[in-house]
Design a protein around this motif. Structure first.
Motif, PDB file in Angstrom:
ATOM      1  N   ASP A  53       0.829  -1.191   0.000  1.00  0.00           N
ATOM      2  CA  ASP A  53       0.000   0.000   0.000  1.00  0.00           C
ATOM      3  C   ASP A  53       0.874   1.256   0.000  1.00  0.00           C
ATOM      4  OD1 ASP A  53      -2.332  -1.401  -0.039  1.00  0.00           O
ATOM      5  OD2 ASP A  53      -2.798  -1.132   2.087  1.00  0.00           O
ATOM      6  N   ILE A  54       0.297   2.329  -0.463  1.00  0.00           N
ATOM      7  CA  ILE A  54       0.977   3.626  -0.461  1.00  0.00           C
ATOM      8  C   ILE A  54       0.356   4.476   0.638  1.00  0.00           C
ATOM      9  CG2 ILE A  54       1.495   5.697  -1.803  1.00  0.00           C
ATOM     10  CD1 ILE A  54       1.169   3.931  -4.330  1.00  0.00           C
ATOM     11  N   ALA A  55       1.176   5.031   1.485  1.00  0.00           N
ATOM     12  CA  ALA A  55       0.683   5.813   2.615  1.00  0.00           C
ATOM     13  C   ALA A  55      -0.076   7.046   2.125  1.00  0.00           C
ATOM     14  CB  ALA A  55       1.840   6.232   3.510  1.00  0.00           C
ATOM     15  N   ILE A  56      -0.931   7.544   2.989  1.00  0.00           N
ATOM     16  CA  ILE A  56      -1.893   8.590   2.622  1.00  0.00           C
ATOM     17  C   ILE A  56      -1.259   9.798   1.951  1.00  0.00           C
ATOM     18  CG2 ILE A  56      -3.510  10.268   3.605  1.00  0.00           C
ATOM     19  CD1 ILE A  56      -4.229   8.181   5.708  1.00  0.00           C
ATOM     20  N   ALA A  57      -0.142  10.280   2.467  1.00  0.00           N
ATOM     21  CA  ALA A  57       0.429  11.527   1.972  1.00  0.00           C
ATOM     22  C   ALA A  57       1.586  11.327   0.998  1.00  0.00           C
ATOM     23  CB  ALA A  57       0.909  12.385   3.147  1.00  0.00           C
ATOM     24  N   ASP A  58       1.953  10.073   0.712  1.00  0.00           N
ATOM     25  CA  ASP A  58       3.155   9.815  -0.088  1.00  0.00           C
ATOM     26  C   ASP A  58       2.949  10.138  -1.559  1.00  0.00           C
ATOM     27  OD1 ASP A  58       4.444   9.020   2.162  1.00  0.00           O
ATOM     28  OD2 ASP A  58       4.678   6.912   1.579  1.00  0.00           O
ATOM     29  N   ILE A  59       4.026  10.561  -2.192  1.00  0.00           N
ATOM     30  CA  ILE A  59       4.104  10.698  -3.639  1.00  0.00           C
ATOM     31  C   ILE A  59       5.170   9.724  -4.118  1.00  0.00           C
ATOM     32  CG2 ILE A  59       4.876  12.225  -5.507  1.00  0.00           C
ATOM     33  CD1 ILE A  59       3.496  14.512  -4.073  1.00  0.00           C
ATOM     34  N   ILE A  60       4.863   8.977  -5.181  1.00  0.00           N
ATOM     35  CA  ILE A  60       5.807   7.991  -5.695  1.00  0.00           C
ATOM     36  C   ILE A  60       6.356   8.486  -7.040  1.00  0.00           C
ATOM     37  CG2 ILE A  60       4.679   6.120  -4.461  1.00  0.00           C
ATOM     38  CD1 ILE A  60       3.369   5.258  -7.092  1.00  0.00           C
ATOM     39  N   PRO A  61       7.491   7.945  -7.494  1.00  0.00           N
ATOM     40  CA  PRO A  61       8.141   8.473  -8.699  1.00  0.00           C
ATOM     41  C   PRO A  61       7.270   8.482  -9.945  1.00  0.00           C
ATOM     42  CG  PRO A  61       9.658   7.072  -7.490  1.00  0.00           C
ATOM     43  CD  PRO A  61       8.328   6.937  -6.805  1.00  0.00           C
ATOM     44  N   SER A  62       6.361   7.528 -10.089  1.00  0.00           N
ATOM     45  CA  SER A  62       5.534   7.472 -11.300  1.00  0.00           C
ATOM     46  C   SER A  62       4.350   8.428 -11.280  1.00  0.00           C
ATOM     47  CB  SER A  62       5.018   6.040 -11.508  1.00  0.00           C
ATOM     48  OG  SER A  62       4.235   5.631 -10.391  1.00  0.00           O
ATOM     49  N   ASP A  63       4.109   9.097 -10.171  1.00  0.00           N
ATOM     50  CA  ASP A  63       2.966  10.004 -10.073  1.00  0.00           C
ATOM     51  C   ASP A  63       3.104  11.179 -11.036  1.00  0.00           C
ATOM     52  OD1 ASP A  63       1.624   8.592  -8.134  1.00  0.00           O
ATOM     53  OD2 ASP A  63       2.396   9.782  -6.457  1.00  0.00           O
ATOM     54  N   GLN A  64       1.987  11.538 -11.653  1.00  0.00           N
ATOM     55  CA  GLN A  64       1.902  12.799 -12.389  1.00  0.00           C
ATOM     56  C   GLN A  64       1.294  13.824 -11.429  1.00  0.00           C
ATOM     57  OE1 GLN A  64       0.376  12.646 -16.473  1.00  0.00           O
ATOM     58  NE2 GLN A  64       0.525  10.413 -16.389  1.00  0.00           N
ATOM     59  N   VAL A  65       2.149  14.609 -10.835  1.00  0.00           N
ATOM     60  CA  VAL A  65       1.746  15.493  -9.751  1.00  0.00           C
ATOM     61  C   VAL A  65       1.307  16.843 -10.305  1.00  0.00           C
ATOM     62  CG1 VAL A  65       2.476  16.618  -7.614  1.00  0.00           C
ATOM     63  CG2 VAL A  65       3.347  14.332  -8.194  1.00  0.00           C
ATOM     64  N   ILE A  66       0.109  17.228  -9.955  1.00  0.00           N
ATOM     65  CA  ILE A  66      -0.383  18.568 -10.293  1.00  0.00           C
ATOM     66  C   ILE A  66       0.013  19.551  -9.192  1.00  0.00           C
ATOM     67  CG2 ILE A  66      -2.468  19.957 -10.701  1.00  0.00           C
ATOM     68  CD1 ILE A  66      -3.763  17.389 -11.825  1.00  0.00           C
ATOM     69  N   THR A  67      -0.183  19.137  -7.951  1.00  0.00           N
ATOM     70  CA  THR A  67       0.215  19.928  -6.784  1.00  0.00           C
ATOM     71  C   THR A  67       0.885  19.020  -5.768  1.00  0.00           C
ATOM     72  OG1 THR A  67      -1.700  21.394  -7.057  1.00  0.00           O
ATOM     73  CG2 THR A  67      -0.545  21.478  -4.941  1.00  0.00           C
ATOM     74  N   ARG A  68       2.109  19.344  -5.409  1.00  0.00           N
ATOM     75  CA  ARG A  68       2.776  18.634  -4.320  1.00  0.00           C
ATOM     76  C   ARG A  68       2.433  19.369  -3.024  1.00  0.00           C
ATOM     77  NH1 ARG A  68       7.197  15.083  -3.776  1.00  0.00           N
ATOM     78  NH2 ARG A  68       7.487  15.153  -6.059  1.00  0.00           N
ATOM     79  N   GLY A  69       1.640  18.745  -2.188  1.00  0.00           N
ATOM     80  CA  GLY A  69       1.136  19.423  -1.008  1.00  0.00           C
ATOM     81  C   GLY A  69       2.181  19.592   0.081  1.00  0.00           C
TER      82      GLY A  69
END
Length: 288
Positions: free
Chosen positions: A263-279
């Protein structure tokens, strides 16, 4: 009212085997209708320019601006004409299999109670305002209506794979807390957002949460929280894309793949993400 629970282990007295009950619209009090009007006025004043076009069209098409808790006899006549869906009253939260069967057959179960004044901004159990104001306008959109049918059928199948906890994430991050790219920016369409004054502002404007482009596998690996505003939101490019991905995906091998992935933790961003906003995650950190 705040101490009343609407969670049952079997259909309560007066409920049918599918957990439906008569709405008995005439039994709602003036105070209960007044609570609906108070919530409706607050949300409808701030949602233009924030909510998805499909949601705003649904409000108009279904005439939800009429005062008081909607009478399902009139509401369903308009909704059935638009997409073949109807709203059915239930006493509270229903079992998963019952819920999926209703969705698969174009019935949306709505809690037959409304929050009290002390629950104005938050309640744990979905009431008629969350269910009808939050969910039903999107069901007037033919594409989203088909997505909900597909989800209901997929939910019934997921029970045979022991994968409900994975599929629930798809519902959570789309139907309840989804964002959409629209009109050159982001709009809200998830019922948990559009029915909440605070999260309607937070989801679009606060620097705290991540906003990540929709990816089915990634989303179904993602934990979520039920006790506060979300720390990540997933953004679909269109309702048509959401339906296409859901209908064309063979979920059986996907469930097998998910069993092998952490599982991916609630706030995590992973390398493959297409991030619009990094919170910044400052809101969640302050709450802790």
């Amino acid at each position: 009212m705040a101490d009343v629970t609407h969670v049952y282990d079997k259909p309560p007295q007066g409920a049918n085997a599918d957990w439906t009950i008569p709405q008995q619209w005439e039994r709602f009090s003036a105070d209960e209708h007044g609570m609906w009007d108070r919530l409706f006025a607050r949300q409808s004043a701030m949602l233009p320019g924030r909510a998805a076009d499909a949601f705003m069209r649904g409000i108009d098409l279904l005439k939800l601006e009429q005062p008081g808790i909607p009478d399902y006899r009139a509401l369903n006549a308009r909704l059935m004409a638009a997409t073949g869906w109807q709203v059915v009253a239930v006493p509270g939260l229903v079992p998963d299999a019952v819920f999926f069967d209703h969705l698969a057959n174009r019935r949306f179960p709505a809690g037959n109670f409304i929050r009290s004044p002390e629950q104005l901004d938050y309640l744990q159990e979905p009431d008629v305002f969350h269910d009808v104001f939050g969910h039903v306008p999107m069901l007037a959109d033919p594409v989203f209506a088909d997505y909900m049918v597909a989800y209901g059928k997929g939910g019934l199948r997921s029970l045979g794979f022991g994968a409900l906890h994975k599929l629930a994430r798809l519902y959570w991050y789309t139907v309840e807390f989804g964002l959409i790219e629209e009109a050159g920016g982001l709009r809200i369409y998830g019922a948990g957002i559009v029915s909440s004054y605070g999260e309607s502002l937070f989801a679009l404007n606060d620097p705290s949460p991540n906003r990540i482009r929709f990816d089915l596998l990634r989303l179904m690996r993602s934990a979520y929280r039920i006790d506060d505003y979300q720390q990540s939101y997933f953004v679909i490019p269109s309702i048509e894309h959401l339906l296409k991905v859901t209908v064309e995906t063979d979920f059986a091998p996907l469930y097998a793949q998910l069993e092998q992935l952490p599982d991916i933790a609630i706030a995590d961003i992973i390398p493959s993400d297409q991030v619009i906003t990094r919170g910044t995650q400052q809101y969640a950190q302050r709450r802790r």
